[in-house]
Design a protein around this motif. Structure first.
Motif, PDB file in Angstrom:
ATOM      1  N   GLY A   1      -3.802  -0.018   3.202  1.00 33.84           N
ATOM      2  CA  GLY A   1      -3.621  -1.350   3.762  1.00 33.84           C
ATOM      3  C   GLY A   1      -4.884  -1.999   4.299  1.00 33.84           C
ATOM      4  N   ARG A   2      -6.052  -1.469   3.944  1.00 33.71           N
ATOM      5  CA  ARG A   2      -7.312  -2.062   4.419  1.00 33.71           C
ATOM      6  C   ARG A   2      -7.726  -3.272   3.595  1.00 33.71           C
TER       7      ARG A   2
ATOM      8  N   GLY B   1       0.811  -1.211   0.000  1.00 38.51           N
ATOM      9  CA  GLY B   1       0.000   0.000   0.000  1.00 38.51           C
ATOM     10  C   GLY B   1       0.844   1.258   0.000  1.00 38.51           C
ATOM     11  N   GLN B   2       1.868   1.278   0.842  1.00 36.93           N
ATOM     12  CA  GLN B   2       2.757   2.439   0.901  1.00 36.93           C
ATOM     13  C   GLN B   2       3.498   2.618  -0.418  1.00 36.93           C
ATOM     14  N   ARG B   3       3.973   1.498  -1.007  1.00 42.12           N
ATOM     15  CA  ARG B   3       4.673   1.582  -2.287  1.00 42.12           C
ATOM     16  C   ARG B   3       3.761   2.133  -3.373  1.00 42.12           C
ATOM     17  N   LEU B   4       2.491   1.655  -3.378  1.00 42.26           N
ATOM     18  CA  LEU B   4       1.531   2.122  -4.380  1.00 42.26           C
ATOM     19  C   LEU B   4       1.320   3.631  -4.269  1.00 42.26           C
ATOM     20  N   LYS B   5       1.109   4.076  -3.045  1.00 44.71           N
ATOM     21  CA  LYS B   5       0.852   5.499  -2.827  1.00 44.71           C
ATOM     22  C   LYS B   5       2.075   6.335  -3.193  1.00 44.71           C
ATOM     23  N   GLU B   6       3.235   5.883  -2.748  1.00 43.13           N
ATOM     24  CA  GLU B   6       4.471   6.608  -3.013  1.00 43.13           C
ATOM     25  C   GLU B   6       4.733   6.731  -4.516  1.00 43.13           C
ATOM     26  N   ARG B   7       4.595   5.614  -5.222  1.00 42.85           N
ATOM     27  CA  ARG B   7       4.863   5.611  -6.665  1.00 42.85           C
ATOM     28  C   ARG B   7       3.830   6.449  -7.430  1.00 42.85           C
ATOM     29  N   ARG B   8       2.578   6.351  -7.018  1.00 45.13           N
ATOM     30  CA  ARG B   8       1.525   7.153  -7.663  1.00 45.13           C
ATOM     31  C   ARG B   8       1.840   8.643  -7.516  1.00 45.13           C
TER      32      ARG B   8
ATOM     33  N   SER C   1      -7.963   3.689  -2.581  1.00 47.50           N
ATOM     34  CA  SER C   1      -7.611   4.232  -1.273  1.00 47.50           C
ATOM     35  C   SER C   1      -7.442   3.112  -0.250  1.00 47.50           C
ATOM     36  N   ASN C   2      -8.343   2.136  -0.282  1.00 46.63           N
ATOM     37  CA  ASN C   2      -8.247   0.993   0.649  1.00 46.63           C
ATOM     38  C   ASN C   2      -6.940   0.232   0.449  1.00 46.63           C
TER      39      ASN C   2
END
Length: 132
Positions: free
Chosen positions: A38-39, A4-11, A33-34
């Protein structure tokens, strides 16, 4: 770092919005967003598509997140089980239709057909019990 963190960071590095990525994947922004929070986790097809959109290898995306790897493994096992189960049910259905539609069968053919239906039914029960 988790997926989740990687997805957000890369986006964010690529200056993409959640709406844009969600639209590319055919999901809602809330689902995106989920994932980022990490939801929940994406399925394997969407992980592959995300790696393409973000220009990351699957290894870069998944490395270190054991929960995500476990989630993907469980999904793969469940999907494999469902495919086998549906195929076996279909075979049983076809065998029963042959039995019902063909009234003038010889006795040996009937015995073979009943044996096939029985063996397939036992295999289905075995699959169900094994899954439970």
């Amino acid at each position: 770092m988790d997926v989740g963190q990687r997805l957000k960071e890369r986006r964010n590095e690529l200056n993409l919005t959640q709406d844009y990525v969600a639209e590319e994947l055919g999901i809602t922004r809330q689902t995106m967003s989920n994932w980022e929070n990490g939801r929940s986790y994406p399925d394997i097809e969407r992980i592959i598509r995300l790696s393409e959109i973000y220009g990351l290898s699957l290894d870069e995306l998944l490395k270190g997140d054991q929960e995500m790897v476990k989630h993907l493994q469980e999904n793969t096992v469940v999907n494999h089980f469902l495919k086998i189960f549906i195929a076996m049910l279909s075979v049983n259905f076809l065998l029963m239709m042959v039995l019902l539609l063909n009234q003038r069968m010889s006795e040996p053919f009937l015995l073979i057909l009943f044996a096939l239906i029985g063996a397939n039914s036992l295999s289905l029960f075995y699959l169900i019990i094994k899954k439970i």
